[in-house]
Design a protein around this motif. Sequence first.
Motif, short mmCIF file in Angstrom:
data_model
loop_
_atom_site.label_atom_id
_atom_site.label_comp_id
_atom_site.label_asym_id
_atom_site.label_seq_id
_atom_site.Cartn_x
_atom_site.Cartn_y
_atom_site.Cartn_z
N ILE A 125 0.87 -1.17 0.00
CA ILE A 125 0.00 0.00 0.00
C ILE A 125 0.91 1.22 0.00
O ILE A 125 1.86 1.29 0.77
CB ILE A 125 -0.92 0.03 1.24
N SER A 126 0.63 2.11 -0.87
CA SER A 126 1.37 3.37 -0.88
C SER A 126 0.39 4.51 -1.11
O SER A 126 -0.68 4.32 -1.66
CB SER A 126 2.47 3.35 -1.95
N GLY A 127 0.78 5.63 -0.67
CA GLY A 127 -0.11 6.78 -0.84
C GLY A 127 0.67 8.08 -0.75
O GLY A 127 1.80 8.12 -0.29
N SER A 128 0.06 9.08 -1.25
CA SER A 128 0.66 10.41 -1.15
C SER A 128 -0.46 11.44 -1.02
O SER A 128 -1.58 11.21 -1.45
CB SER A 128 1.54 10.71 -2.36
N ALA A 129 -0.14 12.53 -0.41
CA ALA A 129 -1.13 13.60 -0.24
C ALA A 129 -0.44 14.93 -0.48
O ALA A 129 0.75 15.10 -0.21
CB ALA A 129 -1.72 13.56 1.16
N SER A 130 -1.17 15.82 -1.03
CA SER A 130 -0.62 17.17 -1.21
C SER A 130 -1.69 18.19 -0.81
O SER A 130 -2.87 17.96 -1.00
CB SER A 130 -0.16 17.39 -2.65
N VAL A 131 -1.22 19.24 -0.25
CA VAL A 131 -2.12 20.31 0.21
C VAL A 131 -1.63 21.62 -0.40
O VAL A 131 -0.44 21.94 -0.33
CB VAL A 131 -2.12 20.40 1.76
N LYS A 132 -2.52 22.31 -1.00
CA LYS A 132 -2.20 23.64 -1.52
C LYS A 132 -3.14 24.64 -0.86
O LYS A 132 -4.34 24.43 -0.82
CB LYS A 132 -2.36 23.70 -3.03
N VAL A 133 -2.55 25.64 -0.39
CA VAL A 133 -3.36 26.68 0.28
C VAL A 133 -3.30 27.92 -0.60
O VAL A 133 -2.23 28.44 -0.90
CB VAL A 133 -2.81 26.98 1.69
N ARG A 134 -4.48 28.35 -1.00
CA ARG A 134 -4.62 29.61 -1.71
C ARG A 134 -5.79 30.33 -1.08
O ARG A 134 -6.87 29.79 -1.02
CB ARG A 134 -4.89 29.39 -3.19
N THR A 135 -5.52 31.40 -0.61
CA THR A 135 -6.56 32.12 0.08
C THR A 135 -7.67 32.45 -0.89
O THR A 135 -7.36 32.88 -1.99
CB THR A 135 -6.01 33.44 0.65
N PRO A 136 -8.79 32.32 -0.60
CA PRO A 136 -9.52 31.78 0.52
C PRO A 136 -9.77 30.27 0.40
O PRO A 136 -10.55 29.72 1.17
CB PRO A 136 -10.82 32.54 0.48
N PHE A 137 -9.10 29.56 -0.50
CA PHE A 137 -9.39 28.13 -0.69
C PHE A 137 -8.21 27.26 -0.25
O PHE A 137 -7.07 27.65 -0.37
CB PHE A 137 -9.66 27.82 -2.17
N VAL A 138 -8.56 26.04 0.20
CA VAL A 138 -7.54 25.02 0.51
C VAL A 138 -7.85 23.82 -0.40
O VAL A 138 -8.96 23.31 -0.42
CB VAL A 138 -7.60 24.59 1.98
N VAL A 139 -6.83 23.39 -1.15
CA VAL A 139 -7.02 22.25 -2.05
C VAL A 139 -6.22 21.07 -1.47
O VAL A 139 -5.03 21.19 -1.20
CB VAL A 139 -6.50 22.57 -3.46
N VAL A 140 -6.92 19.97 -1.25
CA VAL A 140 -6.29 18.77 -0.73
C VAL A 140 -6.44 17.66 -1.79
O VAL A 140 -7.54 17.42 -2.27
CB VAL A 140 -6.93 18.31 0.60
N ALA A 141 -5.34 17.00 -2.11
CA ALA A 141 -5.39 15.89 -3.07
C ALA A 141 -4.69 14.69 -2.44
O ALA A 141 -3.67 14.85 -1.77
CB ALA A 141 -4.70 16.28 -4.37
N ALA A 142 -5.23 13.51 -2.66
CA ALA A 142 -4.62 12.30 -2.11
C ALA A 142 -4.69 11.19 -3.15
O ALA A 142 -5.69 11.08 -3.87
CB ALA A 142 -5.32 11.87 -0.84
N THR A 143 -3.63 10.39 -3.24
CA THR A 143 -3.65 9.20 -4.09
C THR A 143 -3.30 8.00 -3.23
O THR A 143 -2.45 8.08 -2.35
CB THR A 143 -2.62 9.31 -5.24
N VAL A 144 -3.99 6.94 -3.47
CA VAL A 144 -3.74 5.70 -2.74
C VAL A 144 -3.58 4.58 -3.77
O VAL A 144 -4.37 4.47 -4.69
CB VAL A 144 -4.91 5.38 -1.77
N SER A 145 -2.54 3.77 -3.58
CA SER A 145 -2.30 2.64 -4.47
C SER A 145 -2.15 1.40 -3.61
O SER A 145 -1.39 1.38 -2.66
CB SER A 145 -1.01 2.89 -5.27
N ALA A 146 -2.90 0.38 -3.93
CA ALA A 146 -2.83 -0.87 -3.17
C ALA A 146 -2.71 -2.03 -4.15
O ALA A 146 -3.32 -2.01 -5.22
CB ALA A 146 -4.06 -1.03 -2.30
#
Length: 152
Positions: free
Chosen positions: A92-113
Motif C-alpha cells: 500500500i502506498s499513498g501520497s497527499a498534497s495540500v495547496k493553500v490559496r486564500t480563501p481556498f484550501v485544495v487537498v489531493a490524495a492518491t492511494v495505491s494498493a
Amino acid sequence: MSSAGATVREMSSAPLPDIVSSLGLAIAQGQFALDLNSAEIAKTLTTTEIEIDGKNYNLLELGFLPTFYAYTEATVEAKLSYTINESTETSISGSASVKVRTPFVVVAATVSASYARKFSVEASGSSSIAARLVALPPPEKFLKVLNAVIER
C-alpha cells in the motif's frame, strides 16, 4: 492452496501395484519368448547337418546345444520429488498534497494498493526397471531325450 494440494495428492498416489503387476507380466512373457527361442534353436540344430568322413551329422548329435536363459531377479525403482511454494505480497502506498490559496484550501490524495498471491509447484520424477538374465543348462528331460535319439 487447493490446486497445489490436488497436484500433490495425485503425485503421491502413484499406482505402484499396477507397476509391479505389469513388471511381473512382462517378465513372464519375456521368459516364454526366451523358452520358445531356445526350442527354435534346438530345431535348427537338428536340421543343420555337416559331413564328417563321408557321414552326415546334425549339430545336436555333435553336442551343440541351445542356450537357455532365465530371469533371476527384477527391480522396479521410482523416485518422485516435488516442491510447493506459496507467497502473498501486499503493498500500500499513498501520497497527499495540500495547496493553500486564500480563501481556498485544495487537498489531493492518491492511494495505491496491490495484492498478489502466487502458487508454484515443481515436480520431477524418474524410474528404472532392471532385470538380470542368466544362462542355464538345458532342461534335464531335454538332455535325456536327446541322448536317447543319439543312441538310436
